[in-house]
Design a protein around this motif. Structure first.
Motif, PDB file in Angstrom:
ATOM      1  N   ALA A   1       0.346  -1.252  -0.015  1.00 19.66           N
ATOM      2  CA  ALA A   1      -0.181   0.122  -0.042  1.00 19.66           C
ATOM      3  C   ALA A   1       1.098   0.992   0.145  1.00 19.66           C
ATOM      4  N   ALA A   2       1.721   1.036   0.747  1.00 19.82           N
ATOM      5  CA  ALA A   2       2.826   2.032   0.904  1.00 19.82           C
ATOM      6  C   ALA A   2       3.652   2.968  -0.581  1.00 19.82           C
ATOM      7  N   ARG A   3       4.025   1.419  -1.268  1.00 21.91           N
ATOM      8  CA  ARG A   3       4.544   2.066  -2.559  1.00 21.91           C
ATOM      9  C   ARG A   3       3.816   2.186  -3.937  1.00 21.91           C
ATOM     10  N   MET A   4       2.191   1.702  -3.544  1.00 23.04           N
ATOM     11  CA  MET A   4       1.254   2.198  -4.645  1.00 23.04           C
ATOM     12  C   MET A   4       1.506   3.774  -3.800  1.00 23.04           C
ATOM     13  N   VAL A   5       0.488   4.466  -2.404  1.00 22.16           N
ATOM     14  CA  VAL A   5       0.731   5.878  -2.109  1.00 22.16           C
ATOM     15  C   VAL A   5       1.714   6.719  -3.193  1.00 22.16           C
ATOM     16  N   ALA A   6       2.896   6.303  -2.443  1.00 16.52           N
ATOM     17  CA  ALA A   6       4.071   6.627  -2.921  1.00 16.52           C
ATOM     18  C   ALA A   6       4.037   6.440  -5.113  1.00 16.52           C
ATOM     19  N   TYR A   7       3.089   5.991  -5.401  1.00 20.26           N
ATOM     20  CA  TYR A   7       3.385   5.933  -6.846  1.00 20.26           C
ATOM     21  C   TYR A   7       2.100   6.984  -7.532  1.00 20.26           C
ATOM     22  N   VAL A   8       1.477   6.762  -6.905  1.00 18.52           N
ATOM     23  CA  VAL A   8      -0.048   8.113  -7.129  1.00 18.52           C
ATOM     24  C   VAL A   8       0.787   9.375  -6.387  1.00 18.52           C
ATOM     25  N   ARG A   9       1.065  10.000  -5.178  1.00 18.74           N
ATOM     26  CA  ARG A   9       2.020  10.860  -5.651  1.00 18.74           C
ATOM     27  C   ARG A   9       2.099  11.067  -6.356  1.00 18.74           C
ATOM     28  N   ARG A  10       3.319  10.622  -7.026  1.00 16.08           N
ATOM     29  CA  ARG A  10       3.991  11.255  -7.969  1.00 16.08           C
ATOM     30  C   ARG A  10       3.655  11.648  -9.272  1.00 16.08           C
ATOM     31  N   TYR A  11       2.191  10.959  -9.624  1.00 16.24           N
ATOM     32  CA  TYR A  11       1.372  11.142 -10.697  1.00 16.24           C
ATOM     33  C   TYR A  11       0.147  12.793 -10.177  1.00 16.24           C
ATOM     34  N   MET A  12       0.551  12.452  -8.827  1.00 15.34           N
ATOM     35  CA  MET A  12      -0.839  13.685  -8.733  1.00 15.34           C
ATOM     36  C   MET A  12      -0.664  15.708  -8.900  1.00 15.34           C
ATOM     37  N   ASP A  13       1.190  15.220  -9.052  1.00 15.26           N
ATOM     38  CA  ASP A  13       1.165  16.965  -9.355  1.00 15.26           C
ATOM     39  C   ASP A  13       1.165  17.255 -10.382  1.00 15.26           C
ATOM     40  N   GLU A  14       1.083  15.763 -11.469  1.00 15.78           N
ATOM     41  CA  GLU A  14       1.525  16.080 -12.874  1.00 15.78           C
ATOM     42  C   GLU A  14      -0.299  16.574 -13.257  1.00 15.78           C
ATOM     43  N   ILE A  15      -1.414  15.602 -12.717  1.00 22.60           N
ATOM     44  CA  ILE A  15      -2.728  16.738 -12.394  1.00 22.60           C
ATOM     45  C   ILE A  15      -2.975  17.516 -12.697  1.00 22.60           C
ATOM     46  N   GLY A  16      -2.483  18.144 -12.146  1.00 24.91           N
ATOM     47  CA  GLY A  16      -2.769  19.182 -10.648  1.00 24.91           C
ATOM     48  C   GLY A  16      -2.959  18.737  -9.606  1.00 24.91           C
ATOM     49  N   ILE A  17      -2.343  18.168  -8.612  1.00 19.56           N
ATOM     50  CA  ILE A  17      -3.315  17.596  -7.543  1.00 19.56           C
ATOM     51  C   ILE A  17      -2.270  18.144  -6.605  1.00 19.56           C
ATOM     52  N   GLU A  18      -1.678  18.337  -5.634  1.00 20.71           N
ATOM     53  CA  GLU A  18      -1.160  18.433  -4.323  1.00 20.71           C
ATOM     54  C   GLU A  18      -0.648  17.638  -4.127  1.00 20.71           C
ATOM     55  N   PRO A  19       0.308  16.335  -4.285  1.00 21.29           N
ATOM     56  CA  PRO A  19       0.614  15.085  -3.393  1.00 21.29           C
ATOM     57  C   PRO A  19       0.172  14.931  -1.925  1.00 21.29           C
ATOM     58  N   ASP A  20       0.218  16.163  -1.652  1.00 16.71           N
ATOM     59  CA  ASP A  20       0.509  16.217  -0.030  1.00 16.71           C
ATOM     60  C   ASP A  20      -0.897  16.333   0.031  1.00 16.71           C
ATOM     61  N   ARG A  21      -1.977  15.855  -0.221  1.00 15.28           N
ATOM     62  CA  ARG A  21      -3.255  15.511  -0.008  1.00 15.28           C
ATOM     63  C   ARG A  21      -3.432  14.165   0.369  1.00 15.28           C
ATOM     64  N   LEU A  22      -2.646  13.273  -0.068  1.00 13.06           N
ATOM     65  CA  LEU A  22      -2.554  11.724  -0.191  1.00 13.06           C
ATOM     66  C   LEU A  22      -1.327  11.258   0.315  1.00 13.06           C
ATOM     67  N   GLU A  23      -1.782  10.496   2.058  1.00  9.02           N
ATOM     68  CA  GLU A  23      -0.389   9.943   2.936  1.00  9.02           C
ATOM     69  C   GLU A  23      -0.806   8.474   3.495  1.00  9.02           C
ATOM     70  N   MET A  24       0.425   8.132   3.693  1.00  7.90           N
ATOM     71  CA  MET A  24       0.119   6.904   3.741  1.00  7.90           C
ATOM     72  C   MET A  24       0.514   6.890   5.647  1.00  7.90           C
ATOM     73  N   VAL A  25      -0.579   6.390   6.195  1.00  6.20           N
ATOM     74  CA  VAL A  25      -0.214   6.290   7.439  1.00  6.20           C
ATOM     75  C   VAL A  25       0.090   4.505   8.253  1.00  6.20           C
ATOM     76  N   THR A  26      -0.092   4.371   9.558  1.00  7.08           N
ATOM     77  CA  THR A  26       0.397   2.937   9.832  1.00  7.08           C
ATOM     78  C   THR A  26      -0.258   2.938  11.436  1.00  7.08           C
ATOM     79  N   MET A  27      -0.822   2.557  12.530  1.00  9.46           N
ATOM     80  CA  MET A  27      -0.962   2.236  13.207  1.00  9.46           C
ATOM     81  C   MET A  27      -1.356   0.589  13.365  1.00  9.46           C
ATOM     82  N   SER A  28      -1.668   0.628  14.932  1.00  5.95           N
ATOM     83  CA  SER A  28      -1.645  -0.614  15.576  1.00  5.95           C
ATOM     84  C   SER A  28      -3.310  -0.566  15.775  1.00  5.95           C
TER      85      SER A  28
END
Lengths: 144, 1011
Positions: free
Chosen positions: A81-108
């Motif tokens: 999932a973390a890889r997928m999030v990193a991947y999508v973030r790379r493309y968000m810039d291109e389509i004009g959405i700030e990558p910081d709007r997407l995050e991966m978090v973990t917790m127990s």
């Protein structure tokens, strides 16, 4: 938009973050209602398509919440999932959405307090960032 | 036989009692589980995290107790003590006394209103209450854990009115009852040593001196400080924390047990590691210890991580005192070291006393009522080869009451006690219950192709939901959504009456999809699935909108936002449920035969147990005869003869009508699913191939004696292993009588770079053989050169006995091992004595090496490949969960017993074999293999056979079949959905979490915000 209330989608793994969200409930830990949880069996189930769809439909922020590293019930869904999030973030810039709007978090599953804290922090961050640029596009589309 | 006594009484609701009860219930045996506390869980609920995974795991076990199918076999009786026991095996009569709870558990919904209004009067034991030290990773204690402290209540009427469910009953006077049972499992657990009277450790006088359990609470997120690590005296974060080991153990202090408490080294390591993980270099951690006893599976690695990765400091010393001189803020610890006679003083902010286990006084009284013989520590004495068997037939023990131990061993014994207790039950009358139940269920309506008619039921859950949002208005709103045919407010949806109403409405209104707006699907999905199934709907045509735990409980102060969010969630649920399709639960018929691999003590014990329970057992042994390694051992440390045990096991195994022994068996192939395996083997001298069909597999393949080429072994005739020595003592005592000096070297081939783990058995073997030599030759001088003496549990008493008998124990370090040289008929051993601070040379008549065990690398490697079982780095089979499922292997239907799991003693192997059979029995009790419905499904027309799913699956399930598309066996699929996520053609869908349902949720969510 003085009273901007962002809509935030949280894809939560059943085994950890979703349980943590319930835990926050039973501990009555308050967090902003802006966060809407969608339950998945594993964070690795969340598809780039789901994330993109959420933004397309108007989400101001999206996060994927999985288990702590090494704790995934399905071995390594959370790292996928973390890889997928990193991947999508790379493309968000291109389509004009700030990558910081997407995050991966973990917790127990026991981290009710962390669930509430993450929900609060991300809501505040997105609130500061303002509405997703998609809204403007949707408005334009409607007007046209 | 009278069926009313055909059940097992389990006394104690800690981890052991829960495990025993679950194993019995899953094997369709009836259980009464009695616990003194308000809710079950025992000591483990108080732990922040557990070693070696540093996870908290109670949550994965305790909620299972409330699952319906198991519940019908378990009667849970809390707040209850056993006051008297009469009778014998097969027919016990037990008196129970229940204290008043003042709450009717049938009515209580655990809403917490009473506790909110009158926190002083209401006890809410597990969890959130900071007075109660509990982890609460799972929000639901079992049973729902409220109870009233009537002595404190000053206004009964107000309290009663605070309860929306009318569950408070001030006229509860408690009760007494008599129950009958066939056997008893006594699992009261251990109490912790109270160090208050030891003034030199400062526990009573200094706030910053805490016990290890108290430190655990300070670390815990649900503890009194909400997880902030602070000094109790001043609320500051500590800079230096010290642990002092063996407080109340190893006979060191007034009132302490003579035994080793076995678990404390590991929990001190865990606490130090967790502290370092969280605070890194901000906090220094120091452990004062005598011997580091990390003898469990992979525990040595944990110790090495603490030392090398986390920088925990280890000081081998027993501190003299912990004081706080006037005018000093910190605690001053005074201790001696090897380097000189002068004591060192060092300041610490917090000192943690690693307090050991003891038997509580009331438990000792109860043990007396059960008629159990007790040892000097007050622990029941047990059979030399079966640790769960007590002096009273029909009464079994497990866990800390048997001897101090950690959680995995407790779990093993709990399962072992379960199968022993089950063996005392009369055969149950075959009640065709499952079939009868199925007959009650109406056939499922066909819904495919029909217009969705959604029924929405909104719970107000008393004030829990209704107090924050207008639940009625929410129901009205839901009624306006597309496809919704019925929408109504349902009060407490989970009450029996509401469920009956929902069922009726589904039938009357021809509802074909259901949405419940209420609490979490985690806790209530199964319940509502059952409701709709009873109404004739497929159980998967359901969605739950979590408007309590994730809305009203967390947004109580934002009514407007909460209302909008609740509407969103209900709309999302409706959008999703209309796309749901009926799904079939995958199930297969269960093969009830068993394959046991390995014919040693563990394998034979498991085979006999399961054969006695009526199962056909195939026992495959690689060599020509049964017996295994135990056949080479003469006596145990306690003095029990091993040969009669092995002889008896072999005779019974060979004679048993249900057991087929296959010697010279070489496993060559394996296929199938849990419950219907096929295993091929070549057998006999001519290696004929045969295939066996079986439902479960028990691996009891053992380990091998290690034989490293060190210290002149196999080069000098005066050098032998401990195994050879004990044979010599038994068979040739004349030779032993000629010896003047004997040297034993410990940790030969264990705790080394090649084999980092501890072999567990060697310290007690050395003590055993030293004592045996002295029996034969009292004049012999014996030197045991050791690194840490790991005589855990009651073995400690033999260690002390050996020291008293004059055996010299001298410590060496891994960096400076003893030097050996053959000189004529003698072996010259030179070592550095840390007490004398000088080198010593001994001319030994005999050098004996404690070489321990190693995994059977080749054999295990083959089997691991054939069965797809993971192994540890040192080659032992790796269990599914080191703490809670120590005998279940990660592949369902596989169990492990004995030294194939890791080095252990004979009685520990027996306990594990019993545990493996008990776990196997829970599976064998089923007639079908239930596989659920959440599995990935491939659309063959879309699949391009690109292999992405094959690579992504964490379990290696998808494969490209003969027709050229990916095939996923629903019986093997674990249901994570990773394949569905990565499939570029979207040819794979995970049932219950299909893409169109997730997309529908997103569409519906933004319906409002965009419009």
């Amino acid at each position: 938009m003085d009273n901007f209330e962002p809509v935030i989608v949280a894809f939560c793994c059943h085994y950890c973050a979703y349980t943590a969200a319930d835990m926050a409930g039973s501990q009555r830990l308050s967090y902003p209602p802006n966060v809407k949880v969608i339950r998945v069996p594993c964070s690795g189930k969340v598809d780039a398509m789901h994330v993109v769809k959420a933004f397309e439909k108007g989400a101001d922020g999206v996060y994927v919440a999985g288990c702590l590293e090494g704790d995934c019930h399905f071995k390594n869904g959370n790292t996928k999932a973390a890889r997928m999030v990193a991947y999508v973030r790379r493309y968000m810039d291109e389509i004009g959405i700030e990558p910081d709007r997407l995050e991966m978090v973990t917790m127990s599953a026991g981290m009710g307090y962390r669930f509430a804290q993450v929900a609060t922090e991300i809501t505040e961050k997105i609130r500061r960032m303002g509405p997703s640029p998609i809204h403007a596009a949707i408005e334009t589309g409607k007007a046209a | 036989m009278n069926t009313s006594n055909n059940r097992v009484l389990v006394i104690g609701g800690g981890m052991a009692g829960i495990r025993t009860a679950l194993d019995l219930a899953e094997a369709e045996k009836n259980v009464i589980l009695v616990d003194r506390a308000y809710s079950i869980g025992g000591l483990m609920t108080q732990l922040d995290r557990t070693f070696p995974t540093n996870n908290c795991d109670l949550c994965t076990l305790a909620p299972n107790l409330s699952e319906g199918s198991r519940q019908e076999h378990i009667e849970l009786v809390t707040m209850t003590t056993v006051t008297d026991v009469k009778g014998t095996k097969g027919d016990f009569t037990v008196q129970l006394e229940t204290a008043p709870r003042f709450i009717n558990l049938d009515k209580c919904t655990a809403c917490g209103e009473c506790h909110k209004k009158f926190p002083e009067w209401v006890r809410f034991t597990p969890g959130l209450d900071h007075r109660a030290p509990t982890c609460m990773r799972y929000p639901q204690a079992t049973p729902q854990a409220f109870s009233i402290d009537m002595a404190k209540c000053t206004d009964v009427k107000a309290l009663m009115e605070s309860c929306p469910a009318g569950a408070i009953n001030p006229d509860d006077f408690g009760s007494r009852r008599e129950v009958k049972c066939a056997s008893i499992v006594f699992v009261p657990g251990g109490a912790l040593f109270d160090p208050s009277h030891l003034d030199y450790l400062g526990y009573a006088a200094q706030a910053d001196v805490v016990t290890s359990l108290e430190y655990e609470r300070i670390l815990s997120a649900s503890g009194p400080t909400m997880g902030r690590l602070i000094r109790p005296s001043n609320g500051q974060q500590p800079k230096k924390v010290a642990w002092i080991q063996c407080v109340g153990s190893r006979g060191l202090q007034k009132g302490a047990g003579q035994y080793c408490s076995s678990a404390c080294c590991m929990f001190a390591l865990k606490e130090a590691i967790v502290t370092k993980e969280r605070f890194g270099d901000d906090i220094e951690t120091t452990i004062f210890y005598m011997d580091m006893r990390t003898m469990g599976k992979d525990y040595e690695r944990y110790f090495l991580r603490a030392r090398d990765e986390f920088g925990v400091r280890f000081v081998r010393s027993r501190p003299h005192s912990v004081l706080r001189p006037a005018g000093v803020d910190n605690l001053v610890v005074t201790y001696g070291t090897d380097s000189g006679p002068v004591n060192v003083t060092e300041e610490f902010d917090i000192v943690v006393l690693s307090t050991g286990f003891r038997v509580a006084d009331d438990v000792r009284v109860l043990a007396g009522k059960l008629g159990l013989d007790l040892n000097s520590g007050g622990f029941p004495t047990t059979d030399g080869f079966n640790p769960v068997v007590t002096s009273v037939p029909g009464v079994y023990v497990a866990g800390v009451i048997e001897a101090p131990k950690d959680i995995p061993e407790t779990m093993v014994q709990a399962s072992a006690a379960a199968i022993m207790a089950a063996g005392d039950l009369a055969p149950a009358e075959k009640v065709e219950k499952t079939e009868a139940d199925q007959e009650l269920l109406p056939p499922e309506f066909g819904v495919v192709g029909e217009e969705p008619r959604v029924g929405v039921f909104i719970c107000d859950c008393g004030e829990n939901i209704g107090g924050v949002i207008d639940a009625g208005a929410l129901a009205d709103y839901a009624g306006t959504l597309p496809h919704v045919a019925v929408s109504r407010l349902q009060g407490h949806g989970c009450s029996r009456e509401s469920m009956r109403q929902i069922q009726q409405i589904i039938v009357d209104e021809k509802i074909n999809r259901v949405v419940i707006g209420g609490c979490s699907p985690r806790t209530h999905e199964a319940k509502f699935q059952e409701v709709i199934r009873k109404a004739g709907l497929n159980r998967y045509l359901l969605e739950i909108a979590n408007i309590r735990d994730q809305v009203t409980w967390v947004h109580a102060n934002r009514a407007e936002g909460a209302t909008e969010k609740a509407k969103d969630l209900v709309r999302m649920a409706v959008g999703s449920v209309v796309r749901s399709q009926p799904l079939a639960d995958h199930s297969l018929p269960m093969n009830k035969d068993v394959l046991v691999v390995g014919g040693g003590v563990a394998g034979m014990t498991a085979a006999l147990q399961l054969a006695d329970h009526g199962h056909k057992v195939y026992l495959a042994e690689r060599s020509a005869a049964l017996g295994g390694q135990a056949a080479k051992i003469h006596r145990t440390l306690e003095g029990d003869e091993v040969a009669p045990l092995v002889r008896d096991l072999v005779a019974r195994t060979e004679a048993h009508a249900n057991i087929q022994v296959i010697t010279r068996a070489l496993i060559v192939d394996h296929s199938g699913l849990p419950g219907m395996f096929k295993t091929g083997m070549q057998t006999g001298r001519q290696m004929f191939y045969r295939q066996i069909e079986h439902g479960v597999t028990i691996l009891a393949t053992g380990a091998l004696p290690n034989r490293p080429a060190q210290y002149l072994l196999d080069e000098c005739s005066q050098v032998s292993t401990q195994l050879e020595l004990q044979a010599l003592i038994a068979e040739n005592p004349e030779t032993v009588r000629t010896w003047d000096n004997v040297v034993m070297i410990q940790c030969v081939g264990s705790r080394t770079a090649d084999n980092p783990n501890c072999s567990r058995i060697c310290c007690q073997t050395a003590v055993k053989n030293a004592l045996r030599i002295l029996e034969v030759n009292p004049e012999a001088r014996i030197f045991v050169l050791y690194r840490d003496m790991r005589t855990y549990g009651f073995q400690e008493e033999y260690y002390q006995k050996a020291r008293q008998a004059g055996v010299i124990f001298a410590r060496y370090s891994a960096e400076a091992p003893p030097q050996v040289k053959a000189v004529g008929n003698m072996v010259e051993v030179t070592f550095n004595d840390p007490v004398l601070g000088r080198e010593i040379t001994v001319n030994a008549d005999r050098l004996c090496l404690s070489t321990g065990l190693v995994a059977d690398e080749d054999g295990n490697d083959e089997l691991a490949m054939i069965f797809k079982i993971p192994r540890t780095a040192d080659g032992y089979f790796l269990e599914d969960h080191v703490k809670l499922r120590p005998v279940d292997l990660p592949v369902p239907g596989f169990f492990v017993a004995g030294t194939a799991h890791g080095p252990k003693l004979i009685r520990e192997s027996v306990a594990q074999a019993l545990a493996a059979s008990s776990r196997a029995l829970t599976m064998l009790a089923r007639d079908t293999i239930d596989l659920g419905a959440r599995a990935a499904r491939v659309d063959r027309d879309r699949c391009a056979a690109c292999l992405v799913c094959v690579r992504a699956c964490p379990f290696g399930i998808p494969y490209i079949n003969a027709d050229g598309y990916s095939e996923i066996d629903p019986a093997k699929c674990h249901g994570c959905g990773v394949c569905a996520s990565v499939c570029p053609a979207k040819a794979i869908q995970l049932m219950q979490f299909e893409d169109d349902r997730i997309m529908a949720k997103l569409e519906e969510l933004f319906e409002r915000s965009i419009a």
